[in-house]
Design a protein around this motif. Structure first.
Motif, PDB file in Angstrom:
ATOM      1  N   LYS A   4       0.811  -1.215   0.000  1.00 23.09           N
ATOM      2  CA  LYS A   4       0.000   0.000   0.000  1.00 23.09           C
ATOM      3  C   LYS A   4       0.846   1.267   0.000  1.00 23.09           C
ATOM      4  O   LYS A   4       0.501   2.268  -0.642  1.00 23.09           O
ATOM      5  N   ALA A   5       1.978   1.246   0.714  1.00 25.34           N
ATOM      6  CA  ALA A   5       2.821   2.439   0.787  1.00 25.34           C
ATOM      7  C   ALA A   5       3.358   2.810  -0.592  1.00 25.34           C
ATOM      8  O   ALA A   5       3.411   3.997  -0.962  1.00 25.34           O
ATOM      9  N   VAL A   6       3.736   1.802  -1.375  1.00 26.93           N
ATOM     10  CA  VAL A   6       4.228   2.068  -2.732  1.00 26.93           C
ATOM     11  C   VAL A   6       3.091   2.600  -3.596  1.00 26.93           C
ATOM     12  O   VAL A   6       3.273   3.550  -4.362  1.00 26.93           O
ATOM     13  N   PHE A   7       1.919   1.992  -3.460  1.00 17.81           N
ATOM     14  CA  PHE A   7       0.768   2.454  -4.236  1.00 17.81           C
ATOM     15  C   PHE A   7       0.482   3.926  -3.952  1.00 17.81           C
ATOM     16  O   PHE A   7       0.276   4.721  -4.885  1.00 17.81           O
ATOM     17  N   THR A   8       0.475   4.295  -2.678  1.00 16.39           N
ATOM     18  CA  THR A   8       0.183   5.674  -2.296  1.00 16.39           C
ATOM     19  C   THR A   8       1.211   6.636  -2.875  1.00 16.39           C
ATOM     20  O   THR A   8       0.867   7.703  -3.403  1.00 16.39           O
ATOM     21  N   LYS A   9       2.482   6.260  -2.793  1.00 16.19           N
ATOM     22  CA  LYS A   9       3.564   7.098  -3.327  1.00 16.19           C
ATOM     23  C   LYS A   9       3.418   7.274  -4.835  1.00 16.19           C
ATOM     24  O   LYS A   9       3.498   8.395  -5.366  1.00 16.19           O
ATOM     25  N   VAL A  10       3.195   6.158  -5.531  1.00 16.17           N
ATOM     26  CA  VAL A  10       3.108   6.199  -6.993  1.00 16.17           C
ATOM     27  C   VAL A  10       1.873   6.958  -7.449  1.00 16.17           C
ATOM     28  O   VAL A  10       1.931   7.758  -8.391  1.00 16.17           O
ATOM     29  N   ARG A  11       0.758   6.717  -6.749  1.00 15.71           N
ATOM     30  CA  ARG A  11      -0.473   7.414  -7.127  1.00 15.71           C
ATOM     31  C   ARG A  11      -0.305   8.926  -7.016  1.00 15.71           C
ATOM     32  O   ARG A  11      -0.768   9.677  -7.873  1.00 15.71           O
ATOM     33  N   LYS A  12       0.398   9.359  -5.985  1.00 11.69           N
ATOM     34  CA  LYS A  12       0.637  10.795  -5.792  1.00 11.69           C
ATOM     35  C   LYS A  12       1.527  11.350  -6.908  1.00 11.69           C
ATOM     36  O   LYS A  12       1.266  12.428  -7.442  1.00 11.69           O
ATOM     37  N   LEU A  13       2.561  10.626  -7.262  1.00 12.16           N
ATOM     38  CA  LEU A  13       3.461  11.073  -8.322  1.00 12.16           C
ATOM     39  C   LEU A  13       2.733  11.190  -9.658  1.00 12.16           C
ATOM     40  O   LEU A  13       2.942  12.144 -10.413  1.00 12.16           O
ATOM     41  N   ILE A  14       1.877  10.209  -9.960  1.00 16.44           N
ATOM     42  CA  ILE A  14       1.131  10.263 -11.222  1.00 16.44           C
ATOM     43  C   ILE A  14       0.147  11.425 -11.194  1.00 16.44           C
ATOM     44  O   ILE A  14       0.022  12.174 -12.168  1.00 16.44           O
ATOM     45  N   ASN A  15      -0.562  11.568 -10.077  1.00 10.46           N
ATOM     46  CA  ASN A  15      -1.531  12.657  -9.969  1.00 10.46           C
ATOM     47  C   ASN A  15      -0.877  14.025 -10.094  1.00 10.46           C
ATOM     48  O   ASN A  15      -1.493  14.974 -10.580  1.00 10.46           O
ATOM     49  N   GLU A  16       0.368  14.122  -9.653  1.00 11.78           N
ATOM     50  CA  GLU A  16       1.089  15.399  -9.684  1.00 11.78           C
ATOM     51  C   GLU A  16       2.111  15.442 -10.823  1.00 11.78           C
ATOM     52  O   GLU A  16       3.138  16.107 -10.736  1.00 11.78           O
ATOM     53  N   ARG A  17       1.787  14.774 -11.918  1.00 12.57           N
ATOM     54  CA  ARG A  17       2.709  14.671 -13.051  1.00 12.57           C
ATOM     55  C   ARG A  17       3.052  16.022 -13.660  1.00 12.57           C
ATOM     56  O   ARG A  17       4.105  16.169 -14.288  1.00 12.57           O
ATOM     57  N   GLU A  18       2.197  17.017 -13.499  1.00 11.34           N
ATOM     58  CA  GLU A  18       2.483  18.334 -14.068  1.00 11.34           C
ATOM     59  C   GLU A  18       3.406  19.172 -13.185  1.00 11.34           C
ATOM     60  O   GLU A  18       3.904  20.212 -13.630  1.00 11.34           O
ATOM     61  N   LEU A  19       3.639  18.728 -11.960  1.00 11.14           N
ATOM     62  CA  LEU A  19       4.411  19.549 -11.024  1.00 11.14           C
ATOM     63  C   LEU A  19       5.914  19.408 -11.213  1.00 11.14           C
ATOM     64  O   LEU A  19       6.671  20.307 -10.825  1.00 11.14           O
ATOM     65  N   ALA A  20       6.366  18.282 -11.745  1.00  8.76           N
ATOM     66  CA  ALA A  20       7.799  18.069 -11.967  1.00  8.76           C
ATOM     67  C   ALA A  20       7.978  17.168 -13.176  1.00  8.76           C
ATOM     68  O   ALA A  20       7.250  16.190 -13.344  1.00  8.76           O
ATOM     69  N   ALA A  21       8.973  17.489 -13.987  1.00 10.26           N
ATOM     70  CA  ALA A  21       9.171  16.765 -15.244  1.00 10.26           C
ATOM     71  C   ALA A  21       9.492  15.290 -15.034  1.00 10.26           C
ATOM     72  O   ALA A  21       9.228  14.464 -15.913  1.00 10.26           O
ATOM     73  N   ASP A  22      10.059  14.965 -13.867  1.00  6.70           N
ATOM     74  CA  ASP A  22      10.472  13.572 -13.652  1.00  6.70           C
ATOM     75  C   ASP A  22       9.514  12.784 -12.763  1.00  6.70           C
ATOM     76  O   ASP A  22       9.843  11.669 -12.356  1.00  6.70           O
ATOM     77  N   ASN A  23       8.330  13.316 -12.474  1.00  7.53           N
ATOM     78  CA  ASN A  23       7.414  12.595 -11.591  1.00  7.53           C
ATOM     79  C   ASN A  23       6.981  11.255 -12.172  1.00  7.53           C
ATOM     80  O   ASN A  23       6.885  10.245 -11.453  1.00  7.53           O
ATOM     81  N   LEU A  24       6.696  11.209 -13.461  1.00  6.85           N
ATOM     82  CA  LEU A  24       6.318   9.932 -14.074  1.00  6.85           C
ATOM     83  C   LEU A  24       7.499   8.964 -14.086  1.00  6.85           C
ATOM     84  O   LEU A  24       7.317   7.752 -13.894  1.00  6.85           O
ATOM     85  N   ASP A  25       8.692   9.486 -14.279  1.00  5.73           N
ATOM     86  CA  ASP A  25       9.889   8.631 -14.240  1.00  5.73           C
ATOM     87  C   ASP A  25      10.072   8.039 -12.847  1.00  5.73           C
ATOM     88  O   ASP A  25      10.391   6.851 -12.694  1.00  5.73           O
ATOM     89  N   GLN A  26       9.878   8.872 -11.818  1.00  5.16           N
ATOM     90  CA  GLN A  26       9.998   8.376 -10.437  1.00  5.16           C
ATOM     91  C   GLN A  26       8.954   7.304 -10.158  1.00  5.16           C
ATOM     92  O   GLN A  26       9.242   6.286  -9.516  1.00  5.16           O
ATOM     93  N   ALA A  27       7.730   7.543 -10.630  1.00  4.01           N
ATOM     94  CA  ALA A  27       6.659   6.565 -10.427  1.00  4.01           C
ATOM     95  C   ALA A  27       7.006   5.249 -11.116  1.00  4.01           C
ATOM     96  O   ALA A  27       6.837   4.160 -10.546  1.00  4.01           O
ATOM     97  N   GLU A  28       7.508   5.344 -12.340  1.00  3.22           N
ATOM     98  CA  GLU A  28       7.881   4.135 -13.084  1.00  3.22           C
ATOM     99  C   GLU A  28       8.985   3.375 -12.366  1.00  3.22           C
ATOM    100  O   GLU A  28       8.927   2.144 -12.243  1.00  3.22           O
TER     101      GLU A  28
END
Length: 226
Positions: A4-28
């Motif tokens: 669940k902790a990973v899911f929460t982290k990744v979901r936040k990064l995807i949801n905030e994909r416009e805030l930082a250019a590497d958020n999707l990369d971090q999520a991946e």
């Protein structure tokens, strides 16, 4: 839910994909690391499919097909692991649709049944997912594919599906945009204008300002056709 902790982290990064250019990369990266430890985590494959969808949406035209194809592969792996995967079925359906759109509708008729099957499975699991997402997917199929005898296209069914999506996502721009397009194709300019005006009047969603600005541009272009 596993991890669940990973899911929460990744979901936040995807949801905030416009805030930082590497958020999707971090999520991946987080999802790939998780799958190295647990190859049976269906939602991880599903979220990787979602990431490819967002990348495809932002990519140059020449890159879109490959990105959506990768999204399809991740989605297919998710439903292989768990045929009832919520994220897997939904993002597989979406990537199937985008992949088919890039190839051309008439070249992609074989994808219609798989898209329909995945969307209907998501309706059984959680029809509210992603602002009525499975209803939106079904509506898009009925709206855009040819009608009988070539395929299952049906504008009236499309409207019913988009109305269902709006029940779960009344403030989601894409629900309004898709139903407006469908009403426009039916010649119902008043209802098309109603939904397009909603888009123009609505405030930008926090953290999704760039995405919503794109929908507003599309709405303005459609209004010019009325």
């Amino acid at each position: 839910m596993k991890h669940k902790a990973v899911f929460t982290k990744v979901r936040k990064l995807i949801n905030e994909r416009e805030l930082a250019a590497d958020n999707l990369d971090q999520a991946e990266d987080a999802l790939v690391s998780l799958l190295e430890k647990d190859r049976q985590c269906d939602w991880a494959y599903g979220l990787l499919a979602e990431i490819q969808y967002w990348r495809g949406e932002m990519a140059a035209p020449k890159d879109k097909l490959a990105l959506f194809k990768q999204g399809v592969e991740y989605g297919e792996e998710a439903v292989r692991v768990n045929e009832n995967s919520l994220e897997g079925n939904f993002w597989l359906a979406v990537n199937y649709g985008m992949y088919g759109n890039e190839k051309g509708i008439l070249k992609s008729l074989s994808l219609i049944k798989p898209i329909q099957r995945c969307a209907e499975r998501v309706i059984e699991i959680d029809e509210s997912y992603f602002y009525g997402g499975p209803w939106r997917v079904l509506g898009r199929i009925y709206d855009k594919v040819p009608g009988w005898p070539v395929s299952i296209g049906d504008k009236r069914k499309a409207i019913e599906c988009f109305e269902a999506a709006l029940e779960f996502g009344p403030k989601f721009y894409l629900n309004h945009l898709y139903i407006a397009e469908c009403y426009l194709s039916l010649g119902n300019k008043a209802k098309a204008r109603h939904h397009l005006q909603w888009i123009l009047d609505a405030p930008l969603s926090r953290h999704h300002e760039r995405e919503d600005e794109g929908y507003k541009r599309e709405a303005r272009a459609l209004l010019r056709k009325l």
